[in-house]
Design a protein around this motif. Structure first.
Motif, PDB file in Angstrom:
ATOM      1  N   ALA A   1       0.844  -1.325  -0.029  1.00  0.00           N
ATOM      2  CA  ALA A   1      -0.079   0.091  -0.073  1.00  0.00           C
ATOM      3  C   ALA A   1       0.977   1.289   0.080  1.00  0.00           C
ATOM      4  O   ALA A   1       0.556   2.353  -0.890  1.00  0.00           O
ATOM      5  CB  ALA A   1      -0.937   0.064   1.206  1.00  0.00           C
ATOM      6  N   ASP A   2       1.980   1.195   0.899  1.00  0.00           N
ATOM      7  CA  ASP A   2       2.800   2.343   0.817  1.00  0.00           C
ATOM      8  C   ASP A   2       3.581   2.622  -0.430  1.00  0.00           C
ATOM      9  O   ASP A   2       3.645   3.571  -0.801  1.00  0.00           O
ATOM     10  CB  ASP A   2       3.968   2.203   2.029  1.00  0.00           C
ATOM     11  N   ASN A   3       4.041   1.646  -1.073  1.00  0.00           N
ATOM     12  CA  ASN A   3       4.631   1.589  -2.303  1.00  0.00           C
ATOM     13  C   ASN A   3       4.025   1.937  -3.345  1.00  0.00           C
ATOM     14  O   ASN A   3       4.411   2.953  -4.159  1.00  0.00           O
ATOM     15  CB  ASN A   3       5.267   0.288  -2.657  1.00  0.00           C
ATOM     16  N   GLU A   4       2.375   2.030  -3.351  1.00  0.00           N
ATOM     17  CA  GLU A   4       1.606   2.310  -4.437  1.00  0.00           C
ATOM     18  C   GLU A   4       1.365   3.542  -4.408  1.00  0.00           C
ATOM     19  O   GLU A   4       1.402   4.553  -5.182  1.00  0.00           O
ATOM     20  CB  GLU A   4       0.206   1.608  -4.196  1.00  0.00           C
ATOM     21  N   ALA A   5       1.490   4.200  -3.099  1.00  0.00           N
ATOM     22  CA  ALA A   5       1.124   5.813  -2.793  1.00  0.00           C
ATOM     23  C   ALA A   5       2.740   6.707  -3.306  1.00  0.00           C
ATOM     24  O   ALA A   5       2.459   7.606  -4.065  1.00  0.00           O
ATOM     25  CB  ALA A   5       1.219   6.058  -1.296  1.00  0.00           C
ATOM     26  N   VAL A   6       3.668   5.964  -2.921  1.00  0.00           N
ATOM     27  CA  VAL A   6       4.826   6.589  -3.484  1.00  0.00           C
ATOM     28  C   VAL A   6       4.965   6.399  -4.961  1.00  0.00           C
ATOM     29  O   VAL A   6       5.316   7.404  -5.722  1.00  0.00           O
ATOM     30  CB  VAL A   6       6.314   5.667  -3.198  1.00  0.00           C
ATOM     31  N   ASN A   7       4.538   5.587  -5.740  1.00  0.00           N
ATOM     32  CA  ASN A   7       4.509   5.410  -7.124  1.00  0.00           C
ATOM     33  C   ASN A   7       3.411   6.231  -7.880  1.00  0.00           C
ATOM     34  O   ASN A   7       3.740   6.820  -8.926  1.00  0.00           O
ATOM     35  CB  ASN A   7       4.396   4.075  -7.477  1.00  0.00           C
ATOM     36  N   ALA A   8       2.395   6.475  -7.256  1.00  0.00           N
ATOM     37  CA  ALA A   8       1.242   7.350  -7.629  1.00  0.00           C
ATOM     38  C   ALA A   8       1.983   8.720  -7.913  1.00  0.00           C
ATOM     39  O   ALA A   8       1.653   9.745  -8.778  1.00  0.00           O
ATOM     40  CB  ALA A   8       0.287   7.575  -6.617  1.00  0.00           C
ATOM     41  N   VAL A   9       2.932   9.330  -6.816  1.00  0.00           N
ATOM     42  CA  VAL A   9       3.458  10.401  -6.805  1.00  0.00           C
ATOM     43  C   VAL A   9       4.506  10.506  -8.118  1.00  0.00           C
ATOM     44  O   VAL A   9       4.909  11.586  -8.909  1.00  0.00           O
ATOM     45  CB  VAL A   9       4.383  10.889  -5.511  1.00  0.00           C
TER      46      VAL A   9
ATOM     47  N   ASP B   1      12.061  -0.168   5.011  1.00  0.00           N
ATOM     48  CA  ASP B   1      12.303  -0.779   6.090  1.00  0.00           C
ATOM     49  C   ASP B   1      11.760   0.332   7.607  1.00  0.00           C
ATOM     50  O   ASP B   1      10.907  -0.042   8.198  1.00  0.00           O
ATOM     51  CB  ASP B   1      13.633  -1.152   6.631  1.00  0.00           C
ATOM     52  N   PRO B   2      12.505   1.368   7.479  1.00  0.00           N
ATOM     53  CA  PRO B   2      11.925   2.404   8.441  1.00  0.00           C
ATOM     54  C   PRO B   2      10.481   2.719   8.364  1.00  0.00           C
ATOM     55  O   PRO B   2      10.079   3.098   9.300  1.00  0.00           O
ATOM     56  CB  PRO B   2      12.892   3.746   8.105  1.00  0.00           C
ATOM     57  N   TRP B   3       9.914   2.721   7.213  1.00  0.00           N
ATOM     58  CA  TRP B   3       8.563   3.050   6.980  1.00  0.00           C
ATOM     59  C   TRP B   3       7.364   1.850   7.908  1.00  0.00           C
ATOM     60  O   TRP B   3       6.427   2.037   8.195  1.00  0.00           O
ATOM     61  CB  TRP B   3       7.969   3.199   5.598  1.00  0.00           C
ATOM     62  N   SER B   4       8.186   0.796   8.225  1.00  0.00           N
ATOM     63  CA  SER B   4       7.430  -0.113   8.847  1.00  0.00           C
ATOM     64  C   SER B   4       6.867   0.230  10.365  1.00  0.00           C
ATOM     65  O   SER B   4       6.046  -0.318  10.910  1.00  0.00           O
ATOM     66  CB  SER B   4       8.277  -1.450   8.962  1.00  0.00           C
ATOM     67  N   ARG B   5       7.659   1.297  10.762  1.00  0.00           N
ATOM     68  CA  ARG B   5       7.238   1.756  12.225  1.00  0.00           C
ATOM     69  C   ARG B   5       5.808   2.272  12.219  1.00  0.00           C
ATOM     70  O   ARG B   5       5.161   2.477  13.027  1.00  0.00           O
ATOM     71  CB  ARG B   5       8.251   2.752  12.889  1.00  0.00           C
ATOM     72  N   PHE B   6       5.439   2.609  10.958  1.00  0.00           N
ATOM     73  CA  PHE B   6       3.839   3.252  11.063  1.00  0.00           C
ATOM     74  C   PHE B   6       2.808   1.993  10.442  1.00  0.00           C
ATOM     75  O   PHE B   6       1.675   2.483  10.577  1.00  0.00           O
ATOM     76  CB  PHE B   6       3.823   4.148   9.913  1.00  0.00           C
ATOM     77  N   TYR B   7       3.263   1.085  10.459  1.00  0.00           N
ATOM     78  CA  TYR B   7       2.415  -0.240  10.137  1.00  0.00           C
ATOM     79  C   TYR B   7       1.342  -0.362  11.096  1.00  0.00           C
ATOM     80  O   TYR B   7       0.265  -0.789  10.891  1.00  0.00           O
ATOM     81  CB  TYR B   7       3.169  -1.400   9.754  1.00  0.00           C
ATOM     82  N   GLY B   8       1.523  -0.004  12.350  1.00  0.00           N
ATOM     83  CA  GLY B   8       0.568  -0.358  13.592  1.00  0.00           C
ATOM     84  C   GLY B   8      -0.494   0.703  13.432  1.00  0.00           C
ATOM     85  O   GLY B   8      -1.517   0.782  14.253  1.00  0.00           O
ATOM     86  N   VAL B   9      -0.411   1.832  12.715  1.00  0.00           N
ATOM     87  CA  VAL B   9      -1.274   2.906  12.899  1.00  0.00           C
ATOM     88  C   VAL B   9      -2.799   2.589  12.268  1.00  0.00           C
ATOM     89  O   VAL B   9      -3.967   2.918  12.665  1.00  0.00           O
ATOM     90  CB  VAL B   9      -0.668   4.198  11.758  1.00  0.00           C
ATOM     91  N   GLU B  10      -2.632   1.536  11.292  1.00  0.00           N
ATOM     92  CA  GLU B  10      -4.278   1.115  10.580  1.00  0.00           C
ATOM     93  C   GLU B  10      -4.053  -0.604  10.638  1.00  0.00           C
ATOM     94  O   GLU B  10      -2.957  -1.092  10.457  1.00  0.00           O
ATOM     95  CB  GLU B  10      -4.200   1.856   9.438  1.00  0.00           C
TER      96      GLU B  10
END
Length: 198
Positions: free
Chosen positions: A94-102, A121-130
């Protein structure tokens, strides 16, 4: 031999999947272990004559089916220390899709823009948000938009280029092929992870 790199060789396969010069260069590059996993998988997909946009369109449903077969109780289990769980893989997609949309919009609206890379890898710290269900829905919605946009583009628009820090200059159609390759690698990883956590 014409000066060749990953982006040039992949571009040539769109026009002629059996292009001998591009195929020879790519076979050597794969054997040498160069290129990103997404580039190497994009090569496999193009040589097999796969439709990149159809593959992009199919990903969210393939993820949903893999998850439905496995059951939600296995999604947060890591197959080994330091490896992502199925839930984390869904968030990453999901995050990668957002990056590629930009990235896609930058290529379409700017002249050969610099396209940012990121360390996932550092983006994984936000996976618990949703919850993972919300991440899957984000992936569905964003990918639906990516596919609709891609299907609306002319050949000239697909030829527009951006410069990615770790891959160099590449056309939009190559970026989409690499995205499809990235999808395929992570879908395989998702299926393996769910099998390993039975």
């Amino acid at each position: 031999m014409t000066s060749m790199d990953w982006a040039t060789a992949l571009d040539r396969l769109f026009d002629q999947p059996n292009d001998p010069e591009a195929r020879t260069w790519l076979e050597g590059a794969v054997a040498a272990g160069t290129g990103t996993p997404g580039q190497r998988r994009a090569y496999d997909l193009l040589v097999a004559g796969q439709d990149v946009i159809e593959l992009l369109d199919a990903l969210p449903e393939a993820v949903a089916q893999a998850v439905a077969k496995a059951g939600a109780d296995r999604l947060t289990i890591s197959p080994a220390p330091g490896e992502w769980s199925a839930s984390q893989l869904i968030h990453h997609l999901a995050d990668n899709e957002a990056v590629n949309a930009v990235r896609i919009r930058s290529i379409l609206t700017e002249d050969t823009p610099t396209i940012f890379g990121y360390d996932s890898d550092p983006w994984s710290r936000f996976y618990g948000v949703e919850p993972w269900e919300h991440a899957l829905e984000r992936l569905r919605c964003a990918r639906r938009n990516t596919v609709a946009l891609a299907r609306s583009l002319s050949a000239e628009e697909m030829d527009r280029r951006g410069v990615l820090s770790y891959r160099g200059a590449e056309s939009l159609r190559v970026l989409l092929a690499v995205l499809a390759g990235h999808d395929r690698d992570h879908l395989n990883q998702l299926e393996s992870t769910l099998t390993a956590t039975r």
